[in-house]
Scaffold this motif. Structure first.
Motif, PDB file in Angstrom:
ATOM      1  N   PRO A  11       1.121  -1.134  -0.273  1.00  0.00           N
ATOM      2  CA  PRO A  11      -0.040  -0.208   0.240  1.00  0.00           C
ATOM      3  C   PRO A  11       0.793   1.017  -0.378  1.00  0.00           C
ATOM      4  CG  PRO A  11      -0.929  -1.314   1.463  1.00  0.00           C
ATOM      5  CD  PRO A  11       0.370  -1.939   1.678  1.00  0.00           C
ATOM      6  N   SER A  15       0.292   3.826   1.442  1.00  0.00           N
ATOM      7  CA  SER A  15       0.479   4.202   2.917  1.00  0.00           C
ATOM      8  C   SER A  15       2.001   3.851   3.723  1.00  0.00           C
ATOM      9  CB  SER A  15      -0.664   3.702   4.246  1.00  0.00           C
ATOM     10  OG  SER A  15      -1.555   2.917   3.785  1.00  0.00           O
ATOM     11  N   GLN A  16       1.921   2.805   3.372  1.00  0.00           N
ATOM     12  CA  GLN A  16       3.390   2.073   3.570  1.00  0.00           C
ATOM     13  C   GLN A  16       4.287   2.271   3.344  1.00  0.00           C
ATOM     14  OE1 GLN A  16       2.994  -2.526   4.903  1.00  0.00           O
ATOM     15  NE2 GLN A  16       0.579  -1.820   4.896  1.00  0.00           N
ATOM     16  N   ASP A  20      -0.300  -0.316  -9.729  1.00  0.00           N
ATOM     17  CA  ASP A  20      -1.110  -1.995  -9.884  1.00  0.00           C
ATOM     18  C   ASP A  20      -1.215  -2.325 -11.499  1.00  0.00           C
ATOM     19  OD1 ASP A  20      -2.171  -4.276  -8.688  1.00  0.00           O
ATOM     20  OD2 ASP A  20      -4.173  -3.057  -8.695  1.00  0.00           O
ATOM     21  N   GLN A  65      -4.160   7.299  -4.093  1.00  0.00           N
ATOM     22  CA  GLN A  65      -4.811   6.914  -2.341  1.00  0.00           C
ATOM     23  C   GLN A  65      -3.517   6.352  -1.885  1.00  0.00           C
ATOM     24  OE1 GLN A  65      -6.847  10.182  -2.039  1.00  0.00           O
ATOM     25  NE2 GLN A  65      -6.292   9.899  -3.877  1.00  0.00           N
ATOM     26  N   PRO A  66      -4.027   6.235  -0.556  1.00  0.00           N
ATOM     27  CA  PRO A  66      -2.768   5.580   1.182  1.00  0.00           C
ATOM     28  C   PRO A  66      -3.301   4.133   0.759  1.00  0.00           C
ATOM     29  CG  PRO A  66      -3.854   7.364   2.385  1.00  0.00           C
ATOM     30  CD  PRO A  66      -4.593   7.422   0.566  1.00  0.00           C
ATOM     31  N   THR A  67      -4.479   3.712   0.294  1.00  0.00           N
ATOM     32  CA  THR A  67      -4.785   2.630  -0.100  1.00  0.00           C
ATOM     33  C   THR A  67      -4.599   1.789  -0.992  1.00  0.00           C
ATOM     34  OG1 THR A  67      -6.774   3.020  -0.239  1.00  0.00           O
ATOM     35  CG2 THR A  67      -6.545   2.318   1.822  1.00  0.00           C
ATOM     36  N   ASP A  68      -4.311   2.433  -1.890  1.00  0.00           N
ATOM     37  CA  ASP A  68      -3.623   1.849  -3.679  1.00  0.00           C
ATOM     38  C   ASP A  68      -2.646   1.546  -3.330  1.00  0.00           C
ATOM     39  OD1 ASP A  68      -5.821   3.237  -5.180  1.00  0.00           O
ATOM     40  OD2 ASP A  68      -4.382   5.226  -5.155  1.00  0.00           O
ATOM     41  N   LYS A  69      -2.531  -0.208  -4.263  1.00  0.00           N
ATOM     42  CA  LYS A  69      -1.075  -0.925  -4.248  1.00  0.00           C
ATOM     43  C   LYS A  69      -0.329  -1.013  -4.726  1.00  0.00           C
ATOM     44  CE  LYS A  69      -2.563  -4.093  -0.757  1.00  0.00           C
ATOM     45  NZ  LYS A  69      -2.772  -5.712  -0.469  1.00  0.00           N
TER      46      LYS A  69
END
Length: 237
Positions: A25, A27-28, A41, A67-71
């Motif tokens: 993600p 965010s990480q 992705d 966005q933060p949840t996109d990987k």
């Protein structure tokens, strides 16, 4: 912030193998750096990370913010701490890279460069998003959009990797661009500088993060993957 570490999620060899699905993600990723480059992705376009914002240039030419949840399947980031070392004028791509490589005796370490200013000419690409079952990176790179701009201002962010690590990263220089108005960018193929300031940042540590939660990665047999270095070179060009 640790400004002496370059953090990379996954490897170029993983992309060469066709492991394009997002595995980390945003965010990480941003916990490890606020500046860098990568891909989206499904190999969806080119990423340029500036000031903690992940910009995605798609094959349509549109620039999005992830966005933060996109990987992401692959990215390399660091916390920016560039030292201004030079101002370049009237140089083409080959001349610029040669000058950068001679600014410091850093051929055996990872470092980053930032070129900020105006460019007389820029040629960039964005790879088209891939769908499963994925092909190889070399095949996917044939499905790319090419964009050209003239007299444009912006920032080029790149990393230098020692040739020893070719396969883990791109041996040599790997760099992306985004315009100041965030409307144009991508993986850089060619350029000519009007005038730009060069910043350099060296890294004492290279931190490689593997996508261990990905079954595709954990199950992949790299013994069946030939000519990784050659495939990376062809795909990047």
């Amino acid at each position: 912030m640790d400004t002496t570490t370059l953090y990379q999620h996954s490897t170029l060899a993983d992309l060469t193998a066709g492991l394009f699905s997002g595995t980390l993600p945003v965010s990480q990723l941003l916990q490890h750096g606020n500046t860098g480059i990568g891909t989206g992705d499904g190999l969806d376009g080119e990423l340029i990370i500036l000031d903690g914002i992940v910009y995605q240039v798609t094959s349509s030419g549109k620039v999005n913010k992830l966005q933060p949840t996109d990987k992401v399947p692959f990215a390399t980031v660091h916390f920016a701490n560039y030292a201004k070392v030079a101002t370049y004028s009237g140089l083409d791509k080959d001349q610029t890279l040669e000058r950068i490589s001679k600014e410091k005796l850093w051929q055996n370490i990872f470092y980053s460069f930032a070129l900020e200013g105006t460019f007389k000419y820029l040629k960039v690409r964005a790879v088209c998003k891939q769908e499963k079952p994925y092909s190889t990176l070399l095949e996917a790179s044939k499905e790319q959009a090419i964009f050209v701009a003239q007299n444009i201002s912006g920032k080029m962010i790149g990393h230098y990797s020692p040739k020893l690590y070719h396969g883990v990263a791109v041996g040599g220089f790997h760099y992306h661009f985004i315009s100041d108005d965030h409307s144009f960018g991508g993986h850089v193929l060619d350029f000519q500088i009007n005038q730009a300031e060069l910043g350099l940042q060296a890294f004492e540590t290279f931190q490689e993060h593997f996508p261990v939660d990905s079954k595709d990665f954990m199950d992949f047999d790299y013994n069946n993957l030939d000519n990784i270095a050659e495939q990376i070179n062809s795909a990047e060009k």
